[in-house]
Enzyme design. Structure first.
Site, short mmCIF file in Angstrom:
data_model
loop_
_atom_site.label_atom_id
_atom_site.label_comp_id
_atom_site.label_asym_id
_atom_site.label_seq_id
_atom_site.Cartn_x
_atom_site.Cartn_y
_atom_site.Cartn_z
N ARG A 230 0.84 -1.19 0.00
CA ARG A 230 0.00 0.00 0.00
C ARG A 230 0.88 1.24 0.00
O ARG A 230 1.91 1.30 0.66
CB ARG A 230 -0.89 0.03 1.24
CG ARG A 230 -2.20 -0.72 1.07
CD ARG A 230 -3.12 -0.05 0.04
NE ARG A 230 -4.35 -0.80 -0.16
CZ ARG A 230 -4.52 -1.77 -1.04
NH1 ARG A 230 -3.55 -2.15 -1.84
NH2 ARG A 230 -5.69 -2.38 -1.16
N HIS A 278 -0.99 0.29 -9.84
CA HIS A 278 -1.68 -0.51 -8.82
C HIS A 278 -2.35 -1.74 -9.46
O HIS A 278 -3.55 -1.97 -9.29
CB HIS A 278 -2.72 0.33 -8.07
CG HIS A 278 -3.21 -0.32 -6.80
ND1 HIS A 278 -3.51 0.35 -5.66
CD2 HIS A 278 -3.44 -1.63 -6.51
CE1 HIS A 278 -3.92 -0.49 -4.73
NE2 HIS A 278 -3.89 -1.72 -5.23
P1 NDP Z 1 -2.42 -10.52 4.94
O1 NDP Z 1 -3.41 -9.89 5.85
O2 NDP Z 1 -2.52 -11.97 4.67
O3 NDP Z 1 -0.94 -10.23 5.46
C1 NDP Z 1 -0.53 -9.02 6.00
C2 NDP Z 1 0.87 -9.19 6.54
O4 NDP Z 1 1.32 -7.93 7.03
C3 NDP Z 1 0.93 -10.19 7.71
O5 NDP Z 1 2.10 -10.93 7.64
C4 NDP Z 1 0.97 -9.25 8.92
O6 NDP Z 1 1.63 -9.78 10.06
C5 NDP Z 1 1.79 -8.11 8.36
N1 NDP Z 1 1.59 -6.90 9.14
C6 NDP Z 1 0.45 -6.19 9.31
N2 NDP Z 1 0.66 -5.16 10.16
C7 NDP Z 1 1.95 -5.24 10.53
C8 NDP Z 1 2.76 -4.49 11.39
N3 NDP Z 1 2.28 -3.42 12.06
N4 NDP Z 1 4.04 -4.86 11.56
C9 NDP Z 1 4.54 -5.94 10.91
N5 NDP Z 1 3.83 -6.71 10.07
C10 NDP Z 1 2.54 -6.36 9.88
O7 NDP Z 1 -2.50 -9.70 3.58
P2 NDP Z 1 -2.09 -10.18 2.12
O8 NDP Z 1 -0.77 -10.82 2.19
O9 NDP Z 1 -3.19 -10.91 1.48
O10 NDP Z 1 -1.99 -8.76 1.38
C11 NDP Z 1 -1.07 -7.79 1.84
C12 NDP Z 1 -1.43 -6.45 1.26
O11 NDP Z 1 -1.10 -6.40 -0.12
C13 NDP Z 1 -2.91 -6.09 1.28
O12 NDP Z 1 -3.30 -5.61 2.55
C14 NDP Z 1 -2.99 -5.02 0.23
O13 NDP Z 1 -2.79 -3.77 0.82
C15 NDP Z 1 -1.84 -5.33 -0.71
N6 NDP Z 1 -2.29 -5.76 -2.02
C16 NDP Z 1 -1.87 -5.05 -3.12
C17 NDP Z 1 -2.23 -5.45 -4.37
C18 NDP Z 1 -1.72 -4.76 -5.57
O14 NDP Z 1 -2.17 -5.07 -6.69
N7 NDP Z 1 -0.79 -3.83 -5.42
C19 NDP Z 1 -3.11 -6.61 -4.58
C20 NDP Z 1 -3.46 -7.29 -3.39
C21 NDP Z 1 -3.07 -6.86 -2.15
P3 NDP Z 1 1.08 -11.10 10.79
O15 NDP Z 1 1.39 -12.25 9.84
O16 NDP Z 1 1.87 -11.17 12.02
O17 NDP Z 1 -0.40 -10.90 10.98
C1 OXD Z 2 -5.55 -4.60 -3.54
C2 OXD Z 2 -5.99 -5.49 -4.57
O1 OXD Z 2 -5.87 -4.83 -2.37
O2 OXD Z 2 -5.91 -5.07 -5.76
O3 OXD Z 2 -4.84 -3.65 -3.86
O4 OXD Z 2 -6.38 -6.62 -4.28
#
Ligand code: NDP
Ligand code: OXD
Length: 315
Positions: A230, A278
């Site tokens: 993000r 994105h």
């Molecule tokens: P998940 O919820 O499965 O994973 C999030 C990860 O971030 C977890 O490992 C979590 O830790 C970690 N995390 C969250 N907060 C913190 C913190 N404060 N400190 C350290 N680690 C932290 O999400 P996804 O893997 O499915 O997706 C991740 C992100 O990717 C989404 O939230 C979205 O914003 C982005 N995204 C972007 C896309 C794009 O096209 N650019 C498409 C899809 C998603 P823990 O394992 O300990 O809970």
């Molecule tokens: C996002 C997605 O979360 O495209 O950015 O899934």
């Protein structure tokens, strides 16, 4: 039968609408804003970047599904109804993200930008090339997407580490957690991949102070950033400063604090920056519509929903 409301901003809603209608003729498919009907008989919403305040006007919602994996746009709505928020976890989306991460890690590892610039000059010159096993890649966020990408990078022989909030173990991957784990994670990382969600805790985490701690004397003799998580996690001005002072030799940015990226942004023409709009992991309507419909069928049978977001954690 359920009535499903689609609220989609920033993506073309037509294909989503068509696919929902073809795949679920038994359900009523409503498309905001033109085909909402009686708000009181809408029971599910499938949304992407819905306007804040809108979902609160549907009093009989049972669940809200996001069409992407990130939920920050929904969770920041102050009038969000108190119903489960379900995010997308789907192998199609996960694989697309892993493709993106591997593509850009390899691009930096194999010095692709350098060879492209040499080609423009008709220059036939090769350069030292470290092995993947000498290069330290670090993945910020070891959730569904981060742990899959990390595992595939590890199979390609990179020295992979990951950082997340709570302690985790993944075969072949060095893991770090919490704020105490961030410093040692960054110090050993040459290519840093960010797959973190936007939460109050992650906002601005990728800043100049953090980037200056990356391992600049590793096999690549420089550091790189790939952010497909993000935009709120990065400080744009700090990334530009890090590129200009050579703390970063390159950055791949799929996400920005403000999207679309402003025409005036210096990132567009920066020689060390790769920008994508994105779409690192594009939400494929084909995969995601069937995923959501499966979940709605389960919910209607009283089976608990998968991948419910924890509102307190913010992801
Ligand atoms: P998940 O919820 O499965 O994973 C999030 C990860 O971030 C977890 O490992 C979590 O830790 C970690 N995390 C969250 N907060 C913190 C913190 N404060 N400190 C350290 N680690 C932290 O999400 P996804 O893997 O499915 O997706 C991740 C992100 O990717 C989404 O939230 C979205 O914003 C982005 N995204 C972007 C896309 C794009 O096209 N650019 C498409 C899809 C998603 P823990 O394992 O300990 O809970
Ligand atoms: C996002 C997605 O979360 O495209 O950015 O899934």
């Amino acid at each position: 039968m359920a009535n499903i409301l689609l609220v989609i901003i920033g993506w073309d809603p037509k294909d989503w609408d068509r696919r929902f209608r073809v795949a679920a003729p038994q359900h009523g498919i409503r498309l905001w804003p033109e085909r909402v009907g009686d708000p009181d008989d809408v029971t599910y919403a499938a949304v992407w970047r819905p306007p804040h305040g809108l979902l609160g006007s549907f009093r009989n919602l049972k669940a809200i599904f996001t069409l992407g994996a990130g939920v920050d746009d929904v969770l920041t709505d102050p009038n969000l109804p108190q119903v489960p928020i379900v995010r997308i976890v789907d192998p199609d989306l996960t694989m697309r993200m892993t493709e993106y991460v591997v593509l850009h890690v390899l691009k930096y590892h194999r010095q692709q930008r350098l060879y492209e610039s040499q080609q423009r000059e008709r220059l036939w010159r090769d350069h030292d090339q470290p092995a993947a096993s000498e290069v330290a890649v670090g993945v910020l966020g070891l959730g569904v997407l981060g742990s899959h990408a990390a595992t595939v990078l590890q199979r390609l022989s990179f020295r992979v580490a990951g950082w997340c909030r709570t302690a985790k173990s993944l075969p072949g991957i060095e893991t770090f957690s919490g704020l105490a784990g961030l410093e040692p994670f960054v110090r050993r990382t040459e290519i840093m991949v960010c797959l973190l969600p936007a939460t109050p805790e992650t906002e601005g985490l990728v800043n100049l102070a953090l980037l200056r701690r990356l391992k600049f004397d590793g096999a690549l003799a420089g550091c790189y950033l790939i952010n497909a998580g993000r935009g709120a996690v990065q400080v744009d001005a700090d990334i530009l400063a890090a590129l200009d002072e050579d703390t970063l030799k390159g950055a791949t940015l799929d996400v920005f604090p403000t999207e679309p990226l402003a025409l005036a942004s210096p990132f567009w023409l920066h020689p060390k920056v790769t920008i994508t709009p994105h779409n690192a992991a594009w939400s494929s309507p084909r995969a995601i519509v069937s995923n959501i419909l499966r979940q709605i069928d389960r919910a209607e049978l009283g089976i608990p929903l998968d991948n419910e977001v924890d509102r307190n954690r913010g992801y």
